[in-house]
Design a protein around this motif. Structure first.
Motif, PDB file in Angstrom:
ATOM      1  N   GLY A  85      -8.633 -18.847 -46.944  1.00 17.49           N
ATOM      2  CA  GLY A  85      -9.936 -18.219 -46.786  1.00 17.49           C
ATOM      3  C   GLY A  85     -10.178 -17.620 -45.421  1.00 17.49           C
ATOM      4  N   GLY A  86      -9.113 -17.298 -44.704  1.00 20.06           N
ATOM      5  CA  GLY A  86      -9.238 -16.688 -43.386  1.00 20.06           C
ATOM      6  C   GLY A  86      -8.972 -17.643 -42.244  1.00 20.06           C
ATOM      7  N   GLU A  87      -8.882 -18.921 -42.532  1.00 22.26           N
ATOM      8  CA  GLU A  87      -8.652 -19.899 -41.465  1.00 22.26           C
ATOM      9  C   GLU A  87      -7.283 -19.725 -40.822  1.00 22.26           C
ATOM     10  OE1 GLU A  87     -10.055 -24.319 -41.501  1.00 22.26           O
ATOM     11  OE2 GLU A  87      -7.941 -24.355 -42.083  1.00 22.26           O
ATOM     12  N   ALA A  88      -6.331 -19.157 -41.571  1.00 23.32           N
ATOM     13  CA  ALA A  88      -4.970 -18.993 -41.042  1.00 23.32           C
ATOM     14  C   ALA A  88      -4.853 -17.846 -40.046  1.00 23.32           C
ATOM     15  CB  ALA A  88      -3.985 -18.772 -42.190  1.00 23.32           C
ATOM     16  N   ASN A 187      -5.798 -13.494 -29.617  1.00 27.24           N
ATOM     17  CA  ASN A 187      -4.837 -13.923 -28.588  1.00 27.24           C
ATOM     18  C   ASN A 187      -4.953 -15.422 -28.303  1.00 27.24           C
ATOM     19  OD1 ASN A 187      -2.673 -12.935 -26.880  1.00 27.24           O
ATOM     20  ND2 ASN A 187      -3.958 -13.434 -25.136  1.00 27.24           N
ATOM     21  N   VAL A 188      -5.101 -16.187 -29.364  1.00 25.90           N
ATOM     22  CA  VAL A 188      -5.285 -17.634 -29.238  1.00 25.90           C
ATOM     23  C   VAL A 188      -3.927 -18.325 -29.270  1.00 25.90           C
ATOM     24  CG1 VAL A 188      -6.380 -19.677 -30.224  1.00 25.90           C
ATOM     25  CG2 VAL A 188      -7.509 -17.443 -30.386  1.00 25.90           C
ATOM     26  N   GLY A 189      -3.664 -19.154 -28.264  1.00 22.11           N
ATOM     27  CA  GLY A 189      -2.426 -19.917 -28.225  1.00 22.11           C
ATOM     28  C   GLY A 189      -2.546 -21.199 -29.027  1.00 22.11           C
ATOM     29  N   GLY A 190      -1.661 -22.143 -28.755  1.00 21.11           N
ATOM     30  CA  GLY A 190      -1.668 -23.394 -29.510  1.00 21.11           C
ATOM     31  C   GLY A 190      -1.348 -23.149 -30.972  1.00 21.11           C
ATOM     32  N   SER A 191      -2.110 -23.763 -31.850  1.00 24.37           N
ATOM     33  CA  SER A 191      -1.869 -23.526 -33.286  1.00 24.37           C
ATOM     34  C   SER A 191      -2.309 -22.132 -33.698  1.00 24.37           C
ATOM     35  CB  SER A 191      -2.605 -24.571 -34.128  1.00 24.37           C
ATOM     36  OG  SER A 191      -4.011 -24.412 -34.028  1.00 24.37           O
ATOM     37  N   GLY A 192      -3.161 -21.491 -32.869  1.00 23.30           N
ATOM     38  CA  GLY A 192      -3.557 -20.105 -33.117  1.00 23.30           C
ATOM     39  C   GLY A 192      -4.711 -19.905 -34.056  1.00 23.30           C
ATOM     40  N   ASP A 193      -4.956 -20.856 -34.942  1.00 22.71           N
ATOM     41  CA  ASP A 193      -6.008 -20.702 -35.948  1.00 22.71           C
ATOM     42  C   ASP A 193      -7.242 -21.511 -35.555  1.00 22.71           C
ATOM     43  OD1 ASP A 193      -4.430 -22.940 -36.275  1.00 22.71           O
ATOM     44  OD2 ASP A 193      -4.061 -22.629 -38.405  1.00 22.71           O
ATOM     45  N   VAL A 194      -8.381 -20.827 -35.506  1.00 21.68           N
ATOM     46  CA  VAL A 194      -9.632 -21.432 -35.046  1.00 21.68           C
ATOM     47  C   VAL A 194     -10.324 -22.154 -36.201  1.00 21.68           C
ATOM     48  CG1 VAL A 194     -11.890 -20.990 -34.003  1.00 21.68           C
ATOM     49  CG2 VAL A 194      -9.889 -19.655 -33.275  1.00 21.68           C
ATOM     50  N   LYS A 195     -10.645 -23.406 -35.972  1.00 25.66           N
ATOM     51  CA  LYS A 195     -11.316 -24.214 -36.993  1.00 25.66           C
ATOM     52  C   LYS A 195     -12.832 -24.133 -36.854  1.00 25.66           C
ATOM     53  CE  LYS A 195     -11.451 -27.460 -40.231  1.00 25.66           C
ATOM     54  NZ  LYS A 195     -10.914 -27.268 -41.602  1.00 25.66           N
ATOM     55  N   ALA A 196     -13.334 -24.117 -35.601  1.00 21.70           N
ATOM     56  CA  ALA A 196     -14.777 -24.090 -35.351  1.00 21.70           C
ATOM     57  C   ALA A 196     -15.035 -23.408 -34.022  1.00 21.70           C
ATOM     58  CB  ALA A 196     -15.359 -25.506 -35.356  1.00 21.70           C
ATOM     59  N   ALA A 197     -16.220 -22.762 -33.916  1.00 22.87           N
ATOM     60  CA  ALA A 197     -16.576 -22.041 -32.690  1.00 22.87           C
ATOM     61  C   ALA A 197     -18.050 -22.231 -32.387  1.00 22.87           C
ATOM     62  CB  ALA A 197     -16.251 -20.554 -32.846  1.00 22.87           C
ATOM     63  N   TRP A 198     -18.372 -22.277 -31.104  1.00 24.96           N
ATOM     64  CA  TRP A 198     -19.753 -22.379 -30.630  1.00 24.96           C
ATOM     65  C   TRP A 198     -19.974 -21.343 -29.530  1.00 24.96           C
ATOM     66  CZ3 TRP A 198     -16.573 -26.321 -31.845  1.00 24.96           C
ATOM     67  CH2 TRP A 198     -17.034 -27.314 -32.735  1.00 24.96           C
ATOM     68  N   GLY A 217     -12.330 -13.588 -41.658  1.00 23.52           N
ATOM     69  CA  GLY A 217     -11.137 -13.598 -40.834  1.00 23.52           C
ATOM     70  C   GLY A 217     -11.350 -14.240 -39.478  1.00 23.52           C
ATOM     71  N   ALA A 218     -11.080 -13.468 -38.429  1.00 21.34           N
ATOM     72  CA  ALA A 218     -11.200 -13.968 -37.058  1.00 21.34           C
ATOM     73  C   ALA A 218     -12.552 -13.643 -36.449  1.00 21.34           C
ATOM     74  CB  ALA A 218     -10.082 -13.381 -36.203  1.00 21.34           C
ATOM     75  N   ASN A 219     -13.501 -13.196 -37.263  1.00 23.02           N
ATOM     76  CA  ASN A 219     -14.830 -12.803 -36.793  1.00 23.02           C
ATOM     77  C   ASN A 219     -15.845 -13.917 -37.046  1.00 23.02           C
ATOM     78  OD1 ASN A 219     -14.628  -9.722 -36.075  1.00 23.02           O
ATOM     79  ND2 ASN A 219     -13.455  -9.992 -37.969  1.00 23.02           N
ATOM     80  N   TRP A 220     -16.504 -14.337 -35.963  1.00 17.96           N
ATOM     81  CA  TRP A 220     -17.482 -15.419 -36.023  1.00 17.96           C
ATOM     82  C   TRP A 220     -18.854 -14.881 -35.645  1.00 17.96           C
ATOM     83  CZ3 TRP A 220     -16.088 -20.605 -37.127  1.00 17.96           C
ATOM     84  CH2 TRP A 220     -14.705 -20.801 -37.339  1.00 17.96           C
ATOM     85  N   GLN A 221     -19.906 -15.403 -36.275  1.00 14.03           N
ATOM     86  CA  GLN A 221     -21.235 -14.852 -36.071  1.00 14.03           C
ATOM     87  C   GLN A 221     -22.259 -15.906 -35.669  1.00 14.03           C
ATOM     88  OE1 GLN A 221     -22.100 -13.643 -40.323  1.00 14.03           O
ATOM     89  NE2 GLN A 221     -24.033 -14.701 -39.866  1.00 14.03           N
ATOM     90  N   SER A 222     -23.309 -15.420 -35.011  1.00 12.20           N
ATOM     91  CA  SER A 222     -24.489 -16.232 -34.718  1.00 12.20           C
ATOM     92  C   SER A 222     -25.699 -15.315 -34.813  1.00 12.20           C
ATOM     93  CB  SER A 222     -24.408 -16.854 -33.320  1.00 12.20           C
ATOM     94  OG  SER A 222     -24.437 -15.840 -32.326  1.00 12.20           O
TER      95      SER A 222
END
Length: 265
Positions: A85-88, A187-198, A217-222
């Protein structure tokens, strides 16, 4: 009475091949077990059209340009089983063609690390991207690192998750308008996939973080007006690692700009 010499030789030969086959089967089983034990999984791979610009393969992850996002040409669209669902989006996979199964099209002892930047949609005809297939539709440059460009263009692969090695810090691209903030994280290192954002604005109470939601996808909103404020972000990756990016965006920011942090996973 001893059997004729010829019969004895045939019997010995048969015994030898029987033992050889048993040993081969055991060794092959050991190889498969060892591969799985080392985190390798089985899948298949194809490639995009040879004339397609690999920089445009951001697709369902929302990366406008894979070079701008820090991923280069070694990218892939992944099947729904892997896409999650875009988490990858942003995850890295080491992929190698399974030469043991397909020596005709696979290049021996070759591997490539690709970033998941797109979704390979399933169809109703049992396609390779249908669940439960674990499939990589790779950019042509990435595919040709591990396989020959054959007529069918489908090869068996083994793959595993690996840590993403990025140059520079995590990047935040600001989109949206007014009180609708959409941030593309790349350009995220580590596992590369973002689980949560604030997100946090400099005028907000200290220690207060506003949770963001994955738009696509890689787009997060507030949904809060944070214009004319310094912006900070906090990210948690799928592998559990977390990092704070304090005041990475200056108060003079405007929509459409990208800001690179000094921090990296």
């Amino acid at each position: 009475m001893a059997p004729p010499l010829g019969l004895s030789a045939v019997s010995s030969c048969a015994s030898f091949w029987h033992i050889f086959l048993l040993v081969s089967m055991v060794l092959e089983g050991m190889i498969i077990v060892n591969v799985e034990a080392n985190g390798w999984l089985s899948g298949h791979a194809t490639f995009y059209g040879t004339n397609q610009d690999p920089a445009t393969l951001g697709g369902a992850c929302g990366y406008d340009n894979t070079f701008h996002a820090g991923f280069g040409v070694n990218t892939a669209a992944v099947s729904s089983t892997l896409f999650r669902g875009g988490e990858a989006c942003g995850a890295c996979y080491q992929v190698t063609c399974n030469y043991r199964i397909d020596p005709k099209w696979c290049l021996q002892r070759r591997a490539v690390t690709v970033t998941a930047t797109n979704f390979c949609p399933p169809n109703n005809n049992g396609g390779w991207c249908n669940a439960p297939h674990q499939h990589f539709d790779m950019s042509t440059p990435a595919f040709l690192r591990i396989a020959r460009q054959g007529n069918e263009g489908i090869v068996p692969v083994i793959y595993r998750r690996v840590s993403c090695q990025r140059r520079g810090g995590v990047r935040f691209t600001l989109k949206g308008q007014s009180n609708f903030n959409m941030v593309m994280i790349s350009n995220v290192g580590g596992s590369g996939d973002v689980k949560a954002a604030w997100i946090r604005g400099s005028r907000m109470r200290r220690g207060t973080w506003l949770p963001m939601h994955r738009n696509w996808g890689a787009n997060w909103q507030s949904s809060i007006d944070l214009r004319n404020q310094k912006l900070s972000f906090k990210l948690t990756l799928v592998d559990g690692r977390a990092l704070v990016f304090s005041n990475v965006v200056p108060s003079t920011w405007s929509f459409g700009q990208t800001f690179s942090s000094r921090n990296q996973f």
